[in-house]
Design an enzyme around this catalytic site. Structure first.
Site, PDB file in Angstrom:
ATOM      1  N   HIS A  62       0.845  -1.200   0.000  1.00  0.00           N
ATOM      2  CA  HIS A  62       0.000   0.000   0.000  1.00  0.00           C
ATOM      3  C   HIS A  62       0.876   1.244   0.000  1.00  0.00           C
ATOM      4  CE1 HIS A  62       0.863  -0.455   4.275  1.00  0.00           C
ATOM      5  NE2 HIS A  62       0.223   0.649   4.591  1.00  0.00           N
ATOM      6  N   HIS A  64       1.212   3.894   2.072  1.00  0.00           N
ATOM      7  CA  HIS A  64       1.774   4.607   3.214  1.00  0.00           C
ATOM      8  C   HIS A  64       3.296   4.596   3.041  1.00  0.00           C
ATOM      9  CE1 HIS A  64      -1.986   4.154   5.938  1.00  0.00           C
ATOM     10  NE2 HIS A  64      -1.936   5.348   5.374  1.00  0.00           N
ATOM     11  N   ASP A  66       5.906   4.339   4.752  1.00  0.00           N
ATOM     12  CA  ASP A  66       6.826   3.361   5.366  1.00  0.00           C
ATOM     13  C   ASP A  66       6.869   2.045   4.587  1.00  0.00           C
ATOM     14  OD1 ASP A  66       4.150   3.142   6.321  1.00  0.00           O
ATOM     15  OD2 ASP A  66       4.787   1.920   8.029  1.00  0.00           O
ATOM     16  N   HIS A 142      -7.347  -1.670   5.899  1.00  0.00           N
ATOM     17  CA  HIS A 142      -6.455  -0.645   6.433  1.00  0.00           C
ATOM     18  C   HIS A 142      -7.070   0.720   6.139  1.00  0.00           C
ATOM     19  CE1 HIS A 142      -2.736   0.674   8.102  1.00  0.00           C
ATOM     20  NE2 HIS A 142      -2.159   1.041   6.982  1.00  0.00           N
ATOM     21  N   HIS A 270       6.589  -4.836  12.003  1.00  0.00           N
ATOM     22  CA  HIS A 270       5.903  -3.547  11.884  1.00  0.00           C
ATOM     23  C   HIS A 270       5.678  -2.946  13.273  1.00  0.00           C
ATOM     24  CE1 HIS A 270       2.730  -0.630  10.515  1.00  0.00           C
ATOM     25  NE2 HIS A 270       3.482  -0.612   9.435  1.00  0.00           N
TER      26      HIS A 270
HETATM   27 ZN    ZN Z   1       2.905   0.663   7.864  1.00  0.00          ZN
HETATM   28 ZN    ZN Z   2      -0.160   1.571   6.557  1.00  0.00          ZN
END
Ligand code: ZN
Ligand code: ZN
Length: 304
Positions: A62, A64, A66, A142, A270
């Site tokens: 995805h 995001h 990070d 998410h 994570h």
């Molecule tokens: Zn993340």
């Molecule tokens: Zn995320």
């Protein structure tokens, strides 16, 4: 056949305590896939002696930061280092636009072909099948569209049982047909059954990557009986409200997921920047699912 995953990054959100953002290398029969590509991924690849140009496939869960902010840097380095081989990138549709924009403004024309396949965050589908590997993406839950990935070895053909076959007068050229289950019939009409002359291949192994997601059973069907499950575990259970608000999972919930889907082994990662010491994470997960390990950077886990 090699089927193993090496952790390059295990932290969520920001790098801290020497931990990097999410990235993993999957080695399937010496073909390398990169799963997510947080900011420090290039340096982590070097640190653990992976040649970036050996990576054939990249899977991004995805958008995001990070999970992908290292990607354009990696793509650029591959270009500068003279890559010629095609690179296959699987990820959310918007990722193509991000890559193109950055390359456009740096007036970079890649020396190799980048082949992009958009993932669909609303349904499960097979996104890759090659000689070694099948990859299925599936929706996670998410804050923004996000997919998990299931990596499955391709079923191998049976092996010739040499102890049984060699004393018989079966031509070598026929061995490949025996492996495909075709019986051998000699000149006198005698039938040699393929299944009695071969040893079945091991069952294909599987690895599931689930990051990031809230705790829900909506994706369990896609990872049932997986051999090794990587699952995000951003918080400890005493932060479950925060986990729910931010669409993340606790270590306890990750363990419950592993238990409920019948996973053989669980790797949790994570980790939130609030946890310098990860031992409580491990203990919490093991209280429900004993075969848990922490996603320690540089550690390689063989999928069994
Ligand atoms: Zn993340
Ligand atoms: Zn995320």
């Amino acid at each position: 056949m090699r089927f193993e995953v090496t952790i390059l990054g295990s932290n969520s959100a920001t790098p801290l305590y020497g931990r990097n953002q999410t990235a993993q290398v999957l080695n399937c029969n010496d073909v390398l896939s990169l799963i997510d590509c947080g900011e420090g991924t290039q340096l982590q690849l070097q640190r653990f002696s992976f040649k970036a140009n050996r990576i054939k496939y990249i899977f991004i869960s995805h958008l995001h930061g990070d999970h992908y902010l290292g990607l354009v840097g990696l793509i650029s380095s591959m270009h500068l280092n003279g890559r010629k081989e095609d690179l296959y990138v699987f990820g959310p549709a918007g990722l193509k636009e991000i890559i193109d924009l950055q390359l456009r403004y740096s007036e970079t024309s890649l020396r190799y072909k980048l082949i992009f396949y958009p993932t669909n965050p609303t349904l499960s589908e097979q996104i890759l099948e090659d000689n070694n590997l099948e990859v299925i993406s599936f929706p996670l839950s998410h804050r923004i569209p996000c997919t998990g990935f299931l990596f499955k070895e391709r079923q191998r053909l049976p092996r010739i049982n040499k102890d049984v076959v060699e004393p018989l007068a079966i031509p070598n050229a026929y061995y490949s047909l025996l492996k495909k289950g075709i019986d051998y019939i000699d000149a006198t009409g005698k039938v040699y059954k393929a299944d009695q002359l071969t040893i079945p291949a091991d069952a294909p192994r599987s690895y599931a990557f689930c990051s990031d997601t809230i705790c829900t059973d909506s994706y369990w069907q896609y990872i049932a009986d997986v051999d090794m499950l990587y699952h995000e575990a951003t918080f400890l259970q005493d932060m479950v409200l925060r986990a729910t608000e931010t669409f993340h999972t606790t270590a306890l919930q990750a363990a419950q997921t592993a238990l409920n889907v019948g996973a053989k082994k669980l790797i949790i990662g994570h980790f939130s920047a609030r946890y310098k010491d990860l031992l409580p994470m491990l203990q919490e997960s093991k209280s429900v699912f004993d075969n848990t390990e922490l996603a320690i950077e540089g550690k390689t886990f063989e999928i069994q």
